[in-house]
Enzyme design. Sequence first.
Site, short mmCIF file in Angstrom:
data_model
loop_
_atom_site.label_atom_id
_atom_site.label_comp_id
_atom_site.label_asym_id
_atom_site.label_seq_id
_atom_site.Cartn_x
_atom_site.Cartn_y
_atom_site.Cartn_z
N GLY A 102 0.76 -1.30 0.04
CA GLY A 102 -0.19 0.02 -0.03
C GLY A 102 0.68 1.20 -0.05
O GLY A 102 0.16 2.34 -0.19
N GLY A 118 3.19 1.71 -2.20
CA GLY A 118 3.42 1.64 -3.80
C GLY A 118 2.58 2.67 -4.50
O GLY A 118 1.60 3.14 -4.08
N GLY A 170 -1.30 0.62 -4.99
CA GLY A 170 -1.72 0.40 -3.61
C GLY A 170 -1.94 1.71 -2.83
O GLY A 170 -3.07 1.84 -2.23
N ASP A 218 3.82 -3.00 4.35
CA ASP A 218 4.62 -2.81 3.20
C ASP A 218 6.08 -2.78 3.58
O ASP A 218 6.32 -2.46 4.73
CB ASP A 218 4.38 -1.34 2.60
CG ASP A 218 4.97 -1.18 1.14
OD1 ASP A 218 4.36 -1.02 0.13
OD2 ASP A 218 6.25 -1.10 0.91
N ILE A 234 5.97 -9.45 2.82
CA ILE A 234 4.94 -10.34 2.59
C ILE A 234 5.56 -11.99 2.74
O ILE A 234 4.73 -12.88 3.04
CB ILE A 234 4.05 -10.33 1.23
CG1 ILE A 234 4.78 -10.28 0.41
CG2 ILE A 234 3.18 -8.96 1.42
CD1 ILE A 234 4.02 -10.44 -0.84
N THR A 266 -1.35 -9.23 -13.43
CA THR A 266 -1.16 -8.12 -14.38
C THR A 266 -1.26 -8.72 -15.94
O THR A 266 -1.33 -9.99 -16.02
CB THR A 266 0.43 -7.69 -14.45
OG1 THR A 266 0.64 -7.16 -15.65
CG2 THR A 266 1.13 -8.94 -14.50
N ASP A 267 -1.77 -7.85 -16.76
CA ASP A 267 -1.92 -8.13 -18.20
C ASP A 267 -0.81 -8.98 -18.71
O ASP A 267 -0.85 -9.71 -19.96
CB ASP A 267 -2.53 -7.21 -18.92
CG ASP A 267 -1.47 -6.10 -19.33
OD1 ASP A 267 -0.49 -6.07 -18.69
OD2 ASP A 267 -2.02 -5.16 -19.96
N GLU A 268 0.32 -8.76 -18.29
CA GLU A 268 1.69 -9.30 -18.75
C GLU A 268 1.83 -10.77 -18.69
O GLU A 268 2.71 -11.27 -19.56
CB GLU A 268 2.94 -8.73 -18.02
CG GLU A 268 3.09 -7.05 -18.43
CD GLU A 268 4.51 -6.70 -18.33
OE1 GLU A 268 5.49 -7.57 -18.43
OE2 GLU A 268 4.85 -5.65 -18.08
N TYR A 314 9.68 -10.75 -14.68
CA TYR A 314 8.55 -10.18 -13.92
C TYR A 314 7.34 -10.94 -14.25
O TYR A 314 6.46 -11.24 -13.54
CB TYR A 314 8.62 -8.65 -14.07
CG TYR A 314 7.22 -8.09 -13.89
CD1 TYR A 314 6.79 -7.83 -12.37
CD2 TYR A 314 6.10 -7.63 -14.79
CE1 TYR A 314 5.67 -7.53 -12.00
CE2 TYR A 314 5.16 -7.23 -14.46
CZ TYR A 314 4.67 -7.27 -13.11
OH TYR A 314 3.18 -6.45 -12.63
N LYS A 366 4.91 -12.95 -11.84
CA LYS A 366 3.43 -12.49 -11.54
C LYS A 366 2.45 -13.90 -12.00
O LYS A 366 1.63 -14.12 -11.28
CB LYS A 366 2.99 -11.50 -12.34
CG LYS A 366 3.78 -10.21 -11.65
CD LYS A 366 3.20 -9.97 -10.12
CE LYS A 366 1.80 -9.37 -10.25
NZ LYS A 366 1.44 -8.89 -9.17
N ASN A 401 -1.60 -1.46 -18.18
CA ASN A 401 -0.73 -0.06 -17.86
C ASN A 401 -1.28 0.80 -16.98
O ASN A 401 -2.04 1.56 -17.67
CB ASN A 401 0.23 0.43 -18.81
CG ASN A 401 1.28 -0.68 -19.32
OD1 ASN A 401 0.98 -1.74 -19.88
ND2 ASN A 401 2.55 -0.23 -19.15
N LEU A 445 7.46 4.33 -17.56
CA LEU A 445 7.43 5.21 -18.79
C LEU A 445 7.14 6.58 -18.29
O LEU A 445 7.75 7.47 -18.61
CB LEU A 445 6.64 4.43 -19.99
CG LEU A 445 6.52 5.36 -21.29
CD1 LEU A 445 8.00 5.46 -21.95
CD2 LEU A 445 5.52 4.92 -22.14
#
Length: 351
Positions: free
Chosen positions: A16, A18, A21, A41, A68, A132-134, A156, A160, A185, A196
Amino acid sequence: MTARPVEDGRYLVTGGAGFIGANFVHLLMERYPKAKVTVLDKLTYAGNPANLDPVRDRATFRFVQGDIADADLVGPLIAEGFDFVINFAAETHVDRSIGDPSSFVKTDVYGVYTLLEAIRPHPVSLFVQISTDEVYGEVLEGAAAEDAPLMPRNPYAASKAGGDRLAYSYWATYGVPVVVTRCSNNYGPYQYPEKLIPLFVTNAIDSQPMPIYGTGKNQRDWIHVRDHGRAILTLLGSDGVEGEIFNIGAGNEKSVLEIADTLLTLTGRPESLLAKVQDRPGHDRRYAVDCAKLTRKTGWVPQVSFEEGVRETVDWYQAHEEWWRPLKSGEFLEYYKRNYRFLPTGAPSGK
Ligand code: NAD
Ligand code: DAU
């Protein structure tokens, strides 16, 4: 709606401090003033206590510093009893995962395992794994729906994907009420300036180069961080989401060059700041997610247009130099020199 105690529940928000969060915690405490919110965190380089300044003094807020992946800390904390655990904690920067994947595996896989193991004997109403969509890997045509194959292509994304599937397995095997979200993103205030948009905005403010990897034609689907937060809040209050996966995105598909052009216009800087540098290894060309399931199930739709959101974001970085200038120093500059050694014109001043 659901019988879950969203308004006055006990929330554990990991990660939280970041970017996403912290924005989520602001939104949560604004919408549900009676909610009791604990942030756990580790305060890595990306965690910043200042991100929580807007809520720090509320009686319903508590901050715990810790990892965590530390079972000795997480076990007793979870045993206190929470209605909701929302796991934002992660190592998140693709370039850093290429340099050294170890912390990504530790936090994004083992950390998720540690949280889930702590929750198993202490049931919660809902555990949200922020994936994530990654995890879909590059999507060259159309948009990935939730049942698309997972083809993560960098450490990464692969870590994930491990956390994502591990969370699901705790639902399928042990009945832990898990929901997994895969968002595109994010951009907005409080984003660490390695990513970015904040990197390019803050470099532009200092008239420093904007390093474009490869051709600059790689595409991402951009969503304002508040729209992401609203999607999570909507899921917390929705029935029948346990064991489900939801994509979250806003359909703002842009190439890196398009983003850079927009930021040059908004900051009034010349095109000569664009600096093509060596490409990111394994650079995914395009991400795109189909979010029809989330809208069908909950009615959620994004509210912030890209034009409005990016203008507001540039204004925020222009008005909050005291927030980002200290971050562009020390370890950040070391990382920057390492990662951007191909920059034709040197690193930012970090003043
Ligand atoms: P961030 O890097 O800004 O913040 C991550 C936070 O997690 C930091 O506060 C850090 O201190 C904390 N953290 C890291 N390791 C930890 C550990 N072991 N224990 C406890 N805390 C730890 O990341 P973000 O951009 O806010 O991303 C938040 C989540 O959303 C991540 O899970 C990320 O994978 C996911 N996500 C991000 C985006 C994006 O565009 N940024 C998109 C989709 C999903
Ligand atoms: O898609 C969701 C993911 O988005 C999240 O899961 C990640 O945590 C988050 O970091 C982000 O990953 P990306 O790799 O897409 O984000 P990044 O901001 O690093 O890069 C966005 C695009 O811009 C990508 O095509 C690489 C390019 N880029 C990035 C940087 C930092 C450049 O061309 N130059 C740069 O200096």
